[in-house]
Scaffold this motif. Structure first.
Motif, PDB file in Angstrom:
ATOM      1  N   GLN A   4       0.859  -1.440  -0.023  1.00 35.16           N
ATOM      2  CA  GLN A   4       0.550   0.127   0.266  1.00 35.16           C
ATOM      3  C   GLN A   4       0.873   1.596   0.033  1.00 35.16           C
ATOM      4  O   GLN A   4       0.969   2.106  -0.830  1.00 35.16           O
ATOM      5  N   ALA A   5       1.994   0.929   0.813  1.00 37.67           N
ATOM      6  CA  ALA A   5       3.160   2.428   0.627  1.00 37.67           C
ATOM      7  C   ALA A   5       3.180   2.770  -0.522  1.00 37.67           C
ATOM      8  O   ALA A   5       3.598   4.287  -1.082  1.00 37.67           O
ATOM      9  N   LEU A   6       3.443   1.471  -0.956  1.00 34.20           N
ATOM     10  CA  LEU A   6       4.840   1.905  -2.559  1.00 34.20           C
ATOM     11  C   LEU A   6       3.890   2.236  -3.551  1.00 34.20           C
ATOM     12  O   LEU A   6       3.333   3.526  -4.419  1.00 34.20           O
ATOM     13  N   ARG A   7       2.069   1.802  -3.598  1.00 31.81           N
ATOM     14  CA  ARG A   7       1.121   1.748  -4.197  1.00 31.81           C
ATOM     15  C   ARG A   7       0.952   3.390  -4.428  1.00 31.81           C
ATOM     16  O   ARG A   7       1.237   4.563  -4.759  1.00 31.81           O
ATOM     17  N   ALA A   8       0.611   3.768  -3.232  1.00 31.38           N
ATOM     18  CA  ALA A   8       0.183   5.350  -2.602  1.00 31.38           C
ATOM     19  C   ALA A   8       1.567   6.352  -3.251  1.00 31.38           C
ATOM     20  O   ALA A   8       1.273   7.609  -3.101  1.00 31.38           O
ATOM     21  N   ALA A   9       2.549   6.228  -3.258  1.00 32.96           N
ATOM     22  CA  ALA A   9       3.668   6.590  -3.261  1.00 32.96           C
ATOM     23  C   ALA A   9       3.773   6.716  -5.441  1.00 32.96           C
ATOM     24  O   ALA A   9       4.993   7.293  -5.913  1.00 32.96           O
ATOM     25  N   GLY A  10       3.358   6.006  -5.918  1.00 34.56           N
ATOM     26  CA  GLY A  10       4.048   5.771  -7.661  1.00 34.56           C
ATOM     27  C   GLY A  10       3.801   4.847  -7.777  1.00 34.56           C
ATOM     28  O   GLY A  10       4.649   5.587  -8.792  1.00 34.56           O
TER      29      GLY A  10
END
Length: 228
Positions: free
Chosen positions: A70-76
């Motif tokens: 989730q952190a990866l995707r939130a950071a694009g």
């Protein structure tokens, strides 16, 4: 450890025996491999090493696999992610969540299958769907060559797997497709690989497309994209 010809895969796994076996087979398959046992360190390692794919155990201590993804995707960051789950309740956590992972394996798994899944995810992520046309299904528009999707007027950001699943459903709009059919067509796996993977990705697609989602559940069979 440096990457090999196919690129570097990051394995995030706190069980040393599993991590070593996964690394062995990935290296045999031509990948470079770096192993992290700590979930909290994984994000920094991804930013530092820029792997071509991440094999991510869900049940990590500290920051778990779902939080990392989730952190990866939130950071694009849309680096392909393949989750590894140890228990059914971990897979249950994924259902209905907008995680943005590309595939899932349940322990115990064949290390050969792991390597094959990584190859498949990377092949999907690197190439076009093989057609130039644009398909419209209700208020969802799918550009196959550009691998872009619009839900209404808003462009949706999908993983490579989510895109291919939606594209297949839309290209066969109005047809009821079983989970086995979808698993075979989109993932290329036998049914024994686990049809709940399809449910997870459909849940993610519905979350991203919102009220525009054309995907209908056909009880006891599978899914269909409504053309109307």
């Amino acid at each position: 450890m440096g990457s090999a010809g196919r690129g570097l895969v990051l394995v995030v796994e706190d069980e040393a025996a599993i991590a070593e076996l996964a690394a062995l087979y990935l290296r045999r398959d031509g990948f470079g491999v770096h192993v992290e046992a700590d979930g909290s360190a994984a994000l920094a390692t991804i930013k530092r090493l820029r792997p071509v794919a991440v094999v991510l155990d869900i049940g990590l201590s500290g920051m778990d696999g779902i939080e990392i993804c989730q952190a990866l995707r939130a950071a694009g960051d849309w680096t392909p992610v393949l989750f590894v789950t140890a228990r059914d309740d971990e897979l249950d956590r994924l259902l209905g969540l907008e995680i943005g992972a590309d595939d899932y394996l349940t322990k115990p798994f064949s290390p050969r299958e792991l390597a094959a899944r990584v190859r498949t995810v990377l092949r999907r992520a690197s190439g076009p769907a093989g057609a130039s046309e644009t398909h419209t299904c209700g208020s969802v528009r799918v550009d196959l060559a550009g691998r872009r999707v619009w839900a209404g007027e808003q462009e949706a950001t999908l993983t490579s797997t989510e895109f291919d699943l939606l594209a297949y459903l839309v290209r066969h709009a109005g047809q009821v497709l079983s989970r086995d059919q979808l698993l075979s067509a989109v993932w290329g796996y036998a049914a024994a690989a686990g049809t709940r993977t399809v449910d997870v990705h459909v849940a993610q697609l519905r979350a991203k497309l919102g009220e525009h989602s054309p995907i209908r559940t056909v009880r006891s069979i599978g899914y269909a994209a409504d053309a109307g």
